[in-house]
Design an enzyme around this catalytic site. Structure first.
Site, short mmCIF file in Angstrom:
data_model
loop_
_atom_site.label_atom_id
_atom_site.label_comp_id
_atom_site.label_asym_id
_atom_site.label_seq_id
_atom_site.Cartn_x
_atom_site.Cartn_y
_atom_site.Cartn_z
N TRP A 180 0.85 -1.19 0.00
CA TRP A 180 0.00 0.00 0.00
C TRP A 180 0.88 1.24 0.00
O TRP A 180 1.84 1.33 0.77
CB TRP A 180 -0.90 -0.03 1.23
CG TRP A 180 -1.81 1.15 1.38
CD1 TRP A 180 -2.54 1.76 0.39
CD2 TRP A 180 -2.10 1.86 2.59
NE1 TRP A 180 -3.27 2.80 0.91
CE2 TRP A 180 -3.02 2.89 2.26
CE3 TRP A 180 -1.69 1.73 3.91
CZ2 TRP A 180 -3.52 3.78 3.21
CZ3 TRP A 180 -2.19 2.61 4.86
CH2 TRP A 180 -3.09 3.62 4.51
N ASP A 261 -1.37 -5.71 9.01
CA ASP A 261 -2.29 -4.69 8.57
C ASP A 261 -3.58 -5.41 8.20
O ASP A 261 -3.66 -6.10 7.17
CB ASP A 261 -1.73 -3.93 7.37
CG ASP A 261 -2.59 -2.74 6.96
OD1 ASP A 261 -3.71 -2.62 7.51
OD2 ASP A 261 -2.16 -1.94 6.11
N LYS A 297 -13.71 -0.60 5.59
CA LYS A 297 -14.22 -1.41 4.49
C LYS A 297 -15.35 -2.32 4.94
O LYS A 297 -16.41 -2.35 4.33
CB LYS A 297 -13.09 -2.25 3.89
CG LYS A 297 -11.87 -1.45 3.43
CD LYS A 297 -12.18 -0.48 2.34
CE LYS A 297 -10.92 0.08 1.69
NZ LYS A 297 -10.05 0.83 2.62
#
Length: 451
Positions: A180, A261, A297
């Protein structure tokens, strides 16, 4: 198993109240600067400028494609850049269970808007840790888990990084190549030195597993390793469970410190438990790890900035010290987290009916993305596009690494008004049954016309 975090010292008593009682003349100026202006003044002393320069180039390129999409007047332009879920109609989605939870909170006259403690809403921390670690987690039973509410996944990563920069002897942190885009920036600004381990194989458009193991095996003892729990961003490529076990063995045998993560739990496969298996595998061996957790999300709470940092320790005594030091990291950073998002998540996780409804809506989002993958793959096959495109269905989660090069991506934006990042990453959540043919046509044209 030996403790990497055992050298963490207890925090001073009453860290909250002490801010009102200390005398600034008793403290070294550098301490004051780091406490109150840490993100700004020590910047040039703490960062790798070559890395920041490279990151800034990436940021500029990303901004260019975002602005180009925004300014394109074409009525059928297709935005596959954004990392947020869209419905089949291309609209943002507020989950029904979230609306119910908010209505419940609005009707509860006992709710107020007061400050939360530095570590956040206690019930949220307890339930969030249980969600990722599992109902039967021995680490939770043994009180060696620390969880604090943070500002979504990004804030959780930053707090964890600041903590490690202050208290961990090894300041090298390894991230996947690619990873990311915000990872290197977060860790560098916290004072860590970023290195990379191999992850993506452009030839197979899959996982470079052997390269990954070799790089982890060569990492220095005590190094921090960032692992994405599921739905790897940007590639959409996850290790299998058997591969995760091999990764775990190398990480533990080398004395590395895993930092997970966890941005997509439940959003990848549709199952909260399946998407947590990699994390639980590491926690079950009794070793230490950090977990950055986000509800952006999986609950659609993007703008609420709600997440948590969990640190699994080897003992309750170490956990208490870690908790105290985390409070000292958070206090000068943002003092305390916001209450609304934490209250929404807590309401849903505490109520069995709401929790069940959430898992149904969550699976529906995951299933729609999986369906988009299958539809895109079939559309490309029908058009006879050269090459093997099976990676589209093998990958998982919000993103897909298409394998398109920058020249092809730019051409598709110009000729077809389809926008993605220049490395060929697309957000599968931005597709619909209506726009799949549009993308498949553009991919076919780009592959056959642009080398």
């Amino acid at each position: 198993m030996s403790s990497i975090l055992s050298n963490v010292l207890p925090a001073p008593e009453d860290p909250v109240l002490s801010v009102h009682t200390f005398q600034s003349k008793d403290l070294h100026p550098s301490y004051l600067l780091c406490c109150f202006f840490g993100p700004i003044l020590p910047f040039y002393e703490r960062v790798d400028h070559s890395l920041l320069h490279a990151f800034n180039l990436i940021c500029v390129a990303t901004k260019q494609v975002i602005f180009a999409c925004r300014d394109d007047p074409c009525p059928v332009k297709l935005n596959l850049i954004a990392g947020s879920y869209r419905t089949e109609e291309g609209k943002p989605l507020v989950l029904e269970v979230v609306r119910r939870a908010e209505q419940h909170l609005a009707n509860d006259m006992s709710c107020d808007k007061g400050y939360l403690p530095i570590d956040g809403l206690a019930d949220f921390n307890k339930l969030g840790a249980k969600l990722i670690l599992g109902d039967d987690s021995h680490a939770l039973e043994e009180n060696r888990v620390v969880t604090i509410q943070c500002l979504s996944g990004t804030g959780s990563l930053r707090v964890g990084a600041e903590f490690l920069a202050k208290h961990h002897q090894q300041r090298v942190i390894y991230v996947p190549n690619p990873t990311w885009g915000n990872h290197p920036y977060i860790f560098t600004l916290a004072g860590l030195s970023v290195e990379y381990f191999r992850y993506y194989d452009p030839q197979t458009r899959g996982l470079d597993f052997e390269g990954m193991l070799e790089d982890l095996d060569a990492a220095p003892s005590g190094a921090i390793v960032v692992l994405q729990a599921c739905a790897h961003n940007p590639t959409g490529i996850d290790p299998t469970l058997e591969q995760w076990e091999q990764i775990r063995q190398i990480v533990r045998s080398k004395g590395l410190l895993p930092f997970f993560d966890n941005a997509y739990q439940g959003f990848a496969s549709g199952s909260l438990d399946s998407d947590a298996q990699s994390v639980r595998m590491f926690v079950a061996d009794g070793g230490e790890c950090l977990i950055a957790q986000s509800f952006a999300k999986n609950m659609g709470l993007y703008g609420e900035r709600i997440g948590a940092l969990t640190i699994v320790c080897t003992s309750e005594d170490v956990a208490k010290k870690v908790h105290g030091q985390l409070l000292l990291v958070v206090r000068p950073m943002y003092l305390c987290p916001p209450i609304h998002g934490a209250s929404i998540v807590t309401t849903i996780l505490k109520n069995s009916d709401m929790f069940k409804d959430w898992t149904i809506e969550l699976k529906a989002m995951a299933d729609r993305i999986i369906s988009m993958r299958q539809q895109l793959y079939e559309a490309i096959q029908i058009r006879g596009t050269p090459g093997d495109w099976s990676h589209i269905t093998k990958q998982i989660g919000m993103y897909s690494f298409t394998g398109l090069n920058e020249k092809q991506v730019r051409w598709m934006a110009k000729e077809y008004h389809i926008y993605m990042t220049y490395d060929g990453r697309i957000s599968m959540a931005g597709l619909s049954s209506k726009t799949v043919p549009q993308l498949a046509d553009a991919i076919h044209a780009a592959i056959t016309r642009i080398p």
